[in-house]
Write an enzyme that holds these catalytic residues in place. Sequence first.
Site, PDB file in Angstrom:
ATOM      1  N   LYS A   1       0.792  -1.200  -0.021  1.00 43.70           N
ATOM      2  CA  LYS A   1       0.019   0.093   0.085  1.00 43.70           C
ATOM      3  C   LYS A   1       0.692   1.253   0.215  1.00 43.70           C
ATOM      4  O   LYS A   1       2.084   1.159   0.107  1.00 43.70           O
ATOM      5  CB  LYS A   1      -0.922  -0.054   1.116  1.00 43.70           C
ATOM      6  CG  LYS A   1      -0.200  -0.075   2.624  1.00 43.70           C
ATOM      7  CD  LYS A   1      -1.146  -0.189   3.545  1.00 43.70           C
ATOM      8  CE  LYS A   1      -0.269  -0.164   5.005  1.00 43.70           C
ATOM      9  NZ  LYS A   1      -1.389  -0.828   6.313  1.00 43.70           N
TER      10      LYS A   1
ATOM     11  N   ARG B   1     -10.745   0.061  14.918  1.00 47.05           N
ATOM     12  CA  ARG B   1     -10.538   0.372  13.788  1.00 47.05           C
ATOM     13  C   ARG B   1     -11.505  -0.176  13.050  1.00 47.05           C
ATOM     14  O   ARG B   1     -12.955   0.270  12.954  1.00 47.05           O
ATOM     15  CB  ARG B   1      -8.935   0.500  13.261  1.00 47.05           C
ATOM     16  CG  ARG B   1      -8.653   1.834  12.539  1.00 47.05           C
ATOM     17  CD  ARG B   1      -7.045   1.703  12.392  1.00 47.05           C
ATOM     18  NE  ARG B   1      -6.663   0.528  11.908  1.00 47.05           N
ATOM     19  CZ  ARG B   1      -5.280   0.490  11.254  1.00 47.05           C
ATOM     20  NH1 ARG B   1      -4.771   1.177  11.492  1.00 47.05           N
ATOM     21  NH2 ARG B   1      -4.913  -0.803  10.558  1.00 47.05           N
TER      22      ARG B   1
ATOM     23  N   TYR C   1      16.158  29.184   9.341  1.00 49.52           N
ATOM     24  CA  TYR C   1      15.010  29.679   9.793  1.00 49.52           C
ATOM     25  C   TYR C   1      14.697  29.879  11.247  1.00 49.52           C
ATOM     26  O   TYR C   1      15.082  28.722  11.685  1.00 49.52           O
ATOM     27  CB  TYR C   1      13.745  29.283   9.136  1.00 49.52           C
ATOM     28  CG  TYR C   1      13.507  29.543   7.527  1.00 49.52           C
ATOM     29  CD1 TYR C   1      13.364  30.931   7.086  1.00 49.52           C
ATOM     30  CD2 TYR C   1      13.833  28.640   6.621  1.00 49.52           C
ATOM     31  CE1 TYR C   1      13.392  30.924   5.750  1.00 49.52           C
ATOM     32  CE2 TYR C   1      13.601  28.674   5.432  1.00 49.52           C
ATOM     33  CZ  TYR C   1      13.148  30.124   4.888  1.00 49.52           C
ATOM     34  OH  TYR C   1      13.199  30.335   3.440  1.00 49.52           O
TER      35      TYR C   1
ATOM     36  N   MET D   1      12.961  23.902   3.282  1.00 54.57           N
ATOM     37  CA  MET D   1      12.243  23.149   2.050  1.00 54.57           C
ATOM     38  C   MET D   1      13.005  22.372   1.217  1.00 54.57           C
ATOM     39  O   MET D   1      12.870  21.271   0.726  1.00 54.57           O
ATOM     40  CB  MET D   1      11.312  24.121   1.198  1.00 54.57           C
ATOM     41  CG  MET D   1      10.514  23.483   0.166  1.00 54.57           C
ATOM     42  SD  MET D   1       9.637  24.636  -0.954  1.00 54.57           S
ATOM     43  CE  MET D   1       8.204  25.119   0.020  1.00 54.57           C
TER      44      MET D   1
HETATM   45  C1  LIG Z   1      -0.235  -1.879   6.656  1.00 55.66           C
HETATM   46  C2  LIG Z   1      -0.786  -3.064   7.184  1.00 55.66           C
HETATM   47  C3  LIG Z   1       0.079  -4.443   7.544  1.00 55.66           C
HETATM   48  C4  LIG Z   1       1.577  -4.167   7.599  1.00 55.66           C
HETATM   49  O1  LIG Z   1       1.804  -3.675   8.818  1.00 55.66           O
HETATM   50  P1  LIG Z   1       3.367  -3.545   8.956  1.00 55.66           P
HETATM   51  O2  LIG Z   1       3.502  -3.038  10.562  1.00 55.66           O
HETATM   52  O3  LIG Z   1       4.106  -2.545   8.247  1.00 55.66           O
HETATM   53  O4  LIG Z   1       4.090  -4.869   8.849  1.00 55.66           O
HETATM   54  C5  LIG Z   1      -0.732  -5.788   7.769  1.00 55.66           C
HETATM   55  N1  LIG Z   1      -2.157  -5.470   7.963  1.00 55.66           N
HETATM   56  C6  LIG Z   1      -2.800  -4.488   7.581  1.00 55.66           C
HETATM   57  C7  LIG Z   1      -4.199  -4.617   7.762  1.00 55.66           C
HETATM   58  C8  LIG Z   1      -2.347  -3.212   7.303  1.00 55.66           C
HETATM   59  O5  LIG Z   1      -3.093  -2.149   6.849  1.00 55.66           O
END
Ligand SMILES: *Cc1c(COP(=O)(O)O)cnc(C)c1O
Length: 356
Positions: free
Chosen positions: A35, A130, A253, A301
Amino acid sequence: MSRPIEALFNAAALAHNYQLIQQLAPNARAFAVVKANGYGHGLKRVVSALPAADGFAILELDAAIQLRAGGVNQPILLLEGVFDAAELIECALYDLSIAVHSAEHIAWLEQATLSRPLHVFLKLNTGMNRLGFPAETAKTWAERLRFCKNVADVTLMTHFATADEPAIGITDQWGRFCEATLDLNLPISTANSATIFAYPEAHGAWVRPGVALYGSSPFADRSADCLGLRPVMTLHSEVIGVQELVAGDTVGYGATFVAAHTMRIGVVACGYADGYPRHAPTGTPVVLNGQRSRVLGRVSMDMLCIDLTDFPDAGLGSPVELWGEQLSIDEVAAAAGTISYELMCALTARVPVRVV
Ligand SMILES: *Cc1c(COP(=O)(O)O)cnc(C)c1O
Protein backbone atom coordinates in the site's frame (compact mmCIF):
# COMPACT_ATOMS: atom_id res chain seq x y z
CA MET A 1 24.86 17.97 -13.51
CA SER A 2 21.47 17.88 -11.81
CA ARG A 3 20.60 18.48 -8.16
CA PRO A 4 22.54 15.75 -6.36
CA ILE A 5 19.77 14.21 -4.23
CA GLU A 6 18.86 10.63 -5.09
CA ALA A 7 17.14 7.64 -3.52
CA LEU A 8 18.66 4.22 -4.15
CA PHE A 9 16.35 1.22 -4.27
CA ASN A 10 18.04 -2.06 -3.35
CA ALA A 11 15.98 -4.80 -5.00
CA ALA A 12 18.18 -7.59 -3.58
CA ALA A 13 17.64 -6.30 -0.04
CA LEU A 14 13.87 -6.40 -0.54
CA ALA A 15 14.04 -9.98 -1.85
CA HIS A 16 16.26 -10.91 1.11
CA ASN A 17 13.80 -9.44 3.61
CA TYR A 18 10.88 -11.28 2.01
CA GLN A 19 12.83 -14.56 2.17
CA LEU A 20 13.71 -13.96 5.80
CA ILE A 21 10.02 -13.57 6.57
CA GLN A 22 9.21 -16.77 4.69
CA GLN A 23 11.81 -18.56 6.83
CA LEU A 24 10.30 -17.12 10.01
CA ALA A 25 6.80 -18.17 8.97
CA PRO A 26 7.46 -21.38 7.03
CA ASN A 27 3.89 -22.66 7.19
CA ALA A 28 2.24 -19.41 6.13
CA ARG A 29 1.99 -17.66 2.81
CA ALA A 30 3.07 -14.01 2.86
CA PHE A 31 1.24 -11.06 1.36
CA ALA A 32 3.86 -8.41 0.62
CA VAL A 33 2.09 -5.26 1.80
CA VAL A 34 2.55 -2.67 -0.94
CA LYS A 35 0.00 0.00 0.00
CA ALA A 36 0.94 3.68 -0.21
CA ASN A 37 3.02 3.16 -3.36
CA GLY A 38 4.98 0.33 -1.77
CA TYR A 39 5.61 2.34 1.42
CA GLY A 40 7.01 5.12 -0.76
CA HIS A 41 9.43 2.86 -2.66
CA GLY A 42 7.42 2.74 -5.90
CA LEU A 43 4.77 0.06 -6.43
CA LYS A 44 6.13 -1.30 -9.70
CA ARG A 45 9.69 -1.40 -8.39
CA VAL A 46 8.66 -3.33 -5.28
CA VAL A 47 6.49 -5.82 -7.15
CA SER A 48 9.20 -6.38 -9.80
CA ALA A 49 11.71 -7.16 -7.04
CA LEU A 50 9.40 -9.86 -5.61
CA PRO A 51 8.46 -11.99 -8.62
CA ALA A 52 7.97 -15.08 -6.44
CA ALA A 53 5.91 -13.44 -3.68
CA ASP A 54 2.89 -15.48 -2.57
CA GLY A 55 0.65 -12.44 -2.90
CA PHE A 56 0.34 -8.68 -2.54
CA ALA A 57 -1.82 -6.63 -0.18
CA ILE A 58 -2.81 -3.10 -1.05
CA LEU A 59 -5.51 -0.52 -0.36
CA GLU A 60 -6.00 1.30 -3.62
CA LEU A 61 -8.28 -0.40 -6.16
CA ASP A 62 -6.75 1.40 -9.15
CA ALA A 63 -3.26 0.30 -8.11
CA ALA A 64 -4.48 -3.29 -7.65
CA ILE A 65 -5.97 -3.26 -11.14
CA GLN A 66 -2.70 -1.85 -12.45
CA LEU A 67 -0.85 -4.81 -10.92
CA ARG A 68 -3.19 -7.33 -12.56
CA ALA A 69 -3.00 -5.51 -15.87
CA GLY A 70 0.79 -5.56 -15.53
CA GLY A 71 0.84 -9.34 -15.33
CA VAL A 72 0.79 -10.09 -11.60
CA ASN A 73 -0.88 -13.50 -11.25
CA GLN A 74 -0.63 -13.98 -7.49
CA PRO A 75 -3.48 -13.25 -5.07
CA ILE A 76 -4.02 -9.52 -4.49
CA LEU A 77 -5.84 -8.54 -1.30
CA LEU A 78 -7.61 -5.21 -0.85
CA LEU A 79 -6.95 -4.51 2.84
CA GLU A 80 -9.87 -2.10 3.29
CA GLY A 81 -12.16 -3.92 0.89
CA VAL A 82 -14.40 -1.95 -1.45
CA PHE A 83 -15.87 1.50 -0.94
CA ASP A 84 -19.07 0.95 -2.90
CA ALA A 85 -21.03 -1.95 -4.40
CA ALA A 86 -19.91 -1.23 -7.97
CA GLU A 87 -16.28 -1.91 -7.05
CA LEU A 88 -17.19 -5.56 -6.39
CA ILE A 89 -17.70 -6.00 -10.14
CA GLU A 90 -14.14 -4.84 -10.78
CA CYS A 91 -12.84 -7.09 -8.02
CA ALA A 92 -14.41 -10.08 -9.73
CA LEU A 93 -13.19 -8.97 -13.13
CA TYR A 94 -9.58 -8.65 -11.92
CA ASP A 95 -9.74 -11.51 -9.42
CA LEU A 96 -9.01 -9.33 -6.36
CA SER A 97 -9.54 -10.68 -2.85
CA ILE A 98 -11.28 -8.34 -0.42
CA ALA A 99 -11.44 -7.58 3.26
CA VAL A 100 -15.05 -7.40 4.43
CA HIS A 101 -15.50 -5.34 7.55
CA SER A 102 -19.05 -4.00 7.66
CA ALA A 103 -22.67 -5.12 7.30
CA GLU A 104 -22.88 -2.99 4.14
CA HIS A 105 -20.07 -5.04 2.60
CA ILE A 106 -21.97 -8.25 3.29
CA ALA A 107 -25.22 -6.86 1.89
CA TRP A 108 -23.44 -5.63 -1.26
CA LEU A 109 -21.90 -9.10 -1.72
CA GLU A 110 -25.26 -10.80 -1.31
CA GLN A 111 -26.96 -8.54 -3.82
CA ALA A 112 -24.25 -8.37 -6.48
CA THR A 113 -24.09 -10.21 -9.77
CA LEU A 114 -20.42 -11.04 -10.28
CA SER A 115 -18.41 -12.75 -12.99
CA ARG A 116 -16.77 -14.98 -10.39
CA PRO A 117 -16.96 -15.55 -6.63
CA LEU A 118 -14.43 -13.65 -4.48
CA HIS A 119 -11.94 -14.75 -1.84
CA VAL A 120 -13.10 -12.91 1.26
CA PHE A 121 -11.11 -11.92 4.34
CA LEU A 122 -13.59 -11.39 7.17
CA LYS A 123 -12.12 -8.63 9.29
CA LEU A 124 -12.70 -8.95 13.01
CA ASN A 125 -12.15 -6.24 15.58
CA THR A 126 -10.34 -7.67 18.60
CA GLY A 127 -9.45 -4.39 20.29
CA MET A 128 -7.80 -2.10 17.75
CA ASN A 129 -11.26 -0.51 17.31
CA ARG A 130 -10.55 0.59 13.79
CA LEU A 131 -12.15 -1.62 11.11
CA GLY A 132 -13.99 -4.90 11.62
CA PHE A 133 -16.91 -6.72 13.17
CA PRO A 134 -16.80 -7.42 16.91
CA ALA A 135 -14.90 -10.72 17.09
CA GLU A 136 -17.73 -12.32 19.07
CA THR A 137 -20.05 -11.99 16.06
CA ALA A 138 -17.66 -13.87 13.73
CA LYS A 139 -19.84 -16.95 13.51
CA THR A 140 -22.92 -15.03 12.34
CA TRP A 141 -21.05 -13.23 9.56
CA ALA A 142 -19.07 -16.31 8.53
CA GLU A 143 -22.36 -18.18 8.08
CA ARG A 144 -23.80 -15.38 5.95
CA LEU A 145 -20.70 -15.49 3.77
CA ARG A 146 -20.73 -19.28 3.56
CA PHE A 147 -24.17 -19.17 1.95
CA CYS A 148 -23.40 -16.26 -0.36
CA LYS A 149 -22.99 -17.28 -4.00
CA ASN A 150 -20.42 -14.54 -4.61
CA VAL A 151 -18.00 -15.85 -1.98
CA ALA A 152 -15.44 -18.49 -2.96
CA ASP A 153 -13.93 -18.92 0.51
CA VAL A 154 -13.44 -17.10 3.82
CA THR A 155 -10.27 -16.30 5.77
CA LEU A 156 -10.56 -14.70 9.20
CA MET A 157 -8.50 -11.60 9.74
CA THR A 158 -7.61 -9.24 12.57
CA HIS A 159 -4.96 -6.61 13.24
CA PHE A 160 -2.97 -6.12 16.46
CA ALA A 161 -2.43 -2.73 18.07
CA THR A 162 0.56 -3.53 20.28
CA ALA A 163 2.46 -6.43 18.68
CA ASP A 164 5.52 -4.16 18.65
CA GLU A 165 5.33 -3.43 22.38
CA PRO A 166 6.70 -6.40 24.35
CA ALA A 167 5.22 -5.13 27.63
CA ILE A 168 1.67 -5.37 26.24
CA GLY A 169 1.97 -7.74 23.28
CA ILE A 170 -0.97 -9.45 21.59
CA THR A 171 -2.23 -11.55 24.51
CA ASP A 172 -5.64 -9.90 24.96
CA GLN A 173 -6.44 -9.50 21.27
CA TRP A 174 -5.13 -12.96 20.34
CA GLY A 175 -7.11 -14.53 23.18
CA ARG A 176 -10.28 -12.76 22.07
CA PHE A 177 -9.68 -13.80 18.46
CA CYS A 178 -9.05 -17.46 19.32
CA GLU A 179 -12.05 -17.70 21.61
CA ALA A 180 -14.38 -16.20 19.04
CA THR A 181 -13.14 -18.23 16.06
CA LEU A 182 -11.88 -21.57 17.34
CA ASP A 183 -14.84 -23.70 16.26
CA LEU A 184 -15.19 -22.01 12.86
CA ASN A 185 -12.26 -23.98 11.50
CA LEU A 186 -11.31 -21.36 8.91
CA PRO A 187 -7.85 -20.16 7.80
CA ILE A 188 -6.63 -17.00 9.54
CA SER A 189 -4.49 -13.95 8.80
CA THR A 190 -3.41 -11.86 11.78
CA ALA A 191 0.32 -11.09 11.57
CA ASN A 192 1.89 -7.75 10.64
CA SER A 193 5.70 -7.39 10.73
CA ALA A 194 5.99 -7.23 14.53
CA THR A 195 3.73 -10.27 15.00
CA ILE A 196 5.75 -12.30 12.49
CA PHE A 197 8.92 -11.77 14.54
CA ALA A 198 7.46 -11.96 18.04
CA TYR A 199 4.44 -14.34 17.93
CA PRO A 200 4.86 -17.45 15.76
CA GLU A 201 1.67 -18.87 17.25
CA ALA A 202 -0.29 -16.17 15.38
CA HIS A 203 1.21 -16.71 11.90
CA GLY A 204 -1.85 -18.52 10.52
CA ALA A 205 -2.39 -19.14 6.81
CA TRP A 206 -1.32 -15.73 5.54
CA VAL A 207 1.09 -13.26 7.16
CA ARG A 208 1.03 -9.59 6.12
CA PRO A 209 4.52 -8.06 6.38
CA GLY A 210 4.88 -4.39 5.55
CA VAL A 211 7.61 -2.31 7.11
CA ALA A 212 10.02 -5.23 7.70
CA LEU A 213 10.06 -5.94 3.96
CA TYR A 214 11.52 -2.51 3.44
CA GLY A 215 14.25 -3.19 5.98
CA SER A 216 12.96 -1.35 9.00
CA SER A 217 12.53 -2.81 12.47
CA PRO A 218 8.96 -2.94 13.76
CA PHE A 219 10.33 -2.69 17.32
CA ALA A 220 11.61 0.42 19.07
CA ASP A 221 14.16 -1.59 21.07
CA ARG A 222 15.56 -3.95 18.41
CA SER A 223 17.46 -2.78 15.36
CA ALA A 224 16.67 -3.93 11.83
CA ASP A 225 20.24 -5.14 11.58
CA CYS A 226 19.91 -7.41 14.60
CA LEU A 227 16.70 -8.83 13.13
CA GLY A 228 18.59 -9.68 9.93
CA LEU A 229 16.79 -7.09 7.81
CA ARG A 230 18.55 -5.06 5.13
CA PRO A 231 17.63 -1.47 4.26
CA VAL A 232 15.91 -1.15 0.89
CA MET A 233 15.95 2.65 0.51
CA THR A 234 19.04 4.84 0.82
CA LEU A 235 18.49 8.58 0.56
CA HIS A 236 21.63 10.50 -0.25
CA SER A 237 22.74 13.90 -1.48
CA GLU A 238 25.76 16.20 -1.35
CA VAL A 239 27.09 19.32 0.29
CA ILE A 240 26.31 22.19 -2.10
CA GLY A 241 27.47 25.08 0.11
CA VAL A 242 29.85 25.75 3.00
CA GLN A 243 29.72 28.50 5.64
CA GLU A 244 32.26 29.50 8.29
CA LEU A 245 30.59 30.62 11.53
CA VAL A 246 31.90 32.50 14.54
CA ALA A 247 30.47 32.32 18.05
CA GLY A 248 26.99 33.83 18.13
CA ASP A 249 26.17 33.18 14.46
CA THR A 250 22.90 31.34 13.85
CA VAL A 251 21.77 28.78 11.29
CA GLY A 252 18.59 28.72 9.23
CA TYR A 253 14.99 29.86 9.71
CA GLY A 254 14.09 30.99 13.18
CA ALA A 255 17.79 31.23 14.05
CA THR A 256 17.22 28.27 16.35
CA PHE A 257 20.82 27.05 16.31
CA VAL A 258 23.43 29.39 17.74
CA ALA A 259 27.15 28.63 17.27
CA ALA A 260 28.98 28.51 20.59
CA HIS A 261 32.35 28.76 18.87
CA THR A 262 33.93 28.88 15.43
CA MET A 263 32.31 26.27 13.19
CA ARG A 264 32.16 25.08 9.60
CA ILE A 265 28.78 23.99 8.32
CA GLY A 266 27.69 22.28 5.11
CA VAL A 267 24.48 22.99 3.24
CA VAL A 268 22.96 19.75 1.89
CA ALA A 269 20.59 19.56 -1.08
CA CYS A 270 17.75 17.87 0.80
CA GLY A 271 14.75 19.42 2.49
CA TYR A 272 11.20 18.74 3.51
CA ALA A 273 10.01 19.06 -0.10
CA ASP A 274 12.09 15.92 -0.73
CA GLY A 275 10.46 14.13 2.20
CA TYR A 276 13.05 14.78 4.88
CA PRO A 277 11.14 15.50 8.12
CA ARG A 278 10.98 19.23 8.88
CA HIS A 279 10.67 18.44 12.58
CA ALA A 280 14.07 16.67 12.68
CA PRO A 281 15.85 18.67 15.40
CA THR A 282 19.46 19.78 15.71
CA GLY A 283 21.46 16.64 16.41
CA THR A 284 19.58 14.32 14.05
CA PRO A 285 22.29 12.03 12.63
CA VAL A 286 23.56 12.08 9.04
CA VAL A 287 26.52 10.27 7.49
CA LEU A 288 29.07 12.53 5.86
CA ASN A 289 31.77 10.80 3.82
CA GLY A 290 31.15 7.62 5.81
CA GLN A 291 31.34 9.40 9.19
CA ARG A 292 28.58 10.54 11.50
CA SER A 293 27.67 14.18 11.69
CA ARG A 294 24.46 15.97 12.65
CA VAL A 295 21.76 18.31 11.40
CA LEU A 296 21.99 21.92 12.63
CA GLY A 297 19.02 24.29 12.90
CA ARG A 298 15.70 23.98 11.08
CA VAL A 299 15.25 21.88 7.96
CA SER A 300 14.24 24.11 5.02
CA MET A 301 12.12 23.18 2.01
CA ASP A 302 15.10 22.34 -0.23
CA MET A 303 18.13 22.34 2.08
CA LEU A 304 19.36 21.39 5.49
CA CYS A 305 22.58 22.24 7.31
CA ILE A 306 25.05 19.85 8.89
CA ASP A 307 28.14 20.18 11.05
CA LEU A 308 31.48 20.00 9.18
CA THR A 309 33.59 21.32 12.06
CA ASP A 310 35.29 18.01 12.83
CA PHE A 311 35.71 17.09 9.16
CA PRO A 312 38.25 19.42 7.59
CA ASP A 313 38.39 17.28 4.43
CA ALA A 314 34.66 17.65 3.83
CA GLY A 315 33.39 20.42 1.57
CA LEU A 316 31.55 21.05 -1.67
CA GLY A 317 30.49 17.76 -3.21
CA SER A 318 30.99 15.66 -0.09
CA PRO A 319 28.48 12.80 -0.06
CA VAL A 320 25.81 12.85 2.65
CA GLU A 321 23.58 9.91 3.51
CA LEU A 322 20.31 10.94 5.13
CA TRP A 323 19.29 7.33 5.82
CA GLY A 324 19.90 3.88 4.39
CA GLU A 325 22.90 1.54 4.20
CA GLN A 326 25.08 3.43 6.68
CA LEU A 327 22.43 5.01 8.87
CA SER A 328 19.24 3.22 9.87
CA ILE A 329 16.04 4.98 8.87
CA ASP A 330 14.73 3.89 12.28
CA GLU A 331 17.38 5.97 14.02
CA VAL A 332 16.58 9.05 11.96
CA ALA A 333 12.85 8.54 12.57
CA ALA A 334 13.40 8.23 16.32
CA ALA A 335 15.48 11.41 16.36
CA ALA A 336 12.68 13.20 14.51
CA GLY A 337 10.00 11.86 16.89
CA THR A 338 8.30 9.68 14.30
CA ILE A 339 8.48 6.19 12.79
CA SER A 340 10.21 4.90 9.68
CA TYR A 341 6.85 4.27 7.99
CA GLU A 342 6.19 8.00 7.84
CA LEU A 343 9.64 8.82 6.42
CA MET A 344 9.40 6.13 3.73
CA CYS A 345 5.93 7.18 2.62
CA ALA A 346 6.91 10.85 2.58
CA LEU A 347 9.63 10.57 -0.08
CA THR A 348 8.40 12.97 -2.75
CA ALA A 349 8.06 12.52 -6.49
CA ARG A 350 10.84 15.02 -7.26
CA VAL A 351 13.52 12.71 -5.80
CA PRO A 352 14.92 10.51 -8.58
CA VAL A 353 15.07 6.83 -7.68
CA ARG A 354 17.79 4.53 -8.99
CA VAL A 355 17.45 0.75 -8.77
CA VAL A 356 20.66 -0.94 -7.63
C1 LIG B 1 -0.30 -1.89 6.71
C2 LIG B 1 -0.87 -3.17 7.18
C3 LIG B 1 -0.04 -4.26 7.49
C4 LIG B 1 1.47 -4.17 7.50
O1 LIG B 1 1.89 -3.65 8.73
P1 LIG B 1 3.46 -3.50 9.08
O2 LIG B 1 3.48 -3.01 10.47
O3 LIG B 1 4.01 -2.49 8.13
O4 LIG B 1 4.06 -4.85 8.89
C5 LIG B 1 -0.64 -5.45 7.83
N1 LIG B 1 -2.00 -5.56 7.89
C6 LIG B 1 -2.83 -4.53 7.62
C7 LIG B 1 -4.29 -4.71 7.73
C8 LIG B 1 -2.29 -3.30 7.27
O5 LIG B 1 -3.11 -2.28 7.00
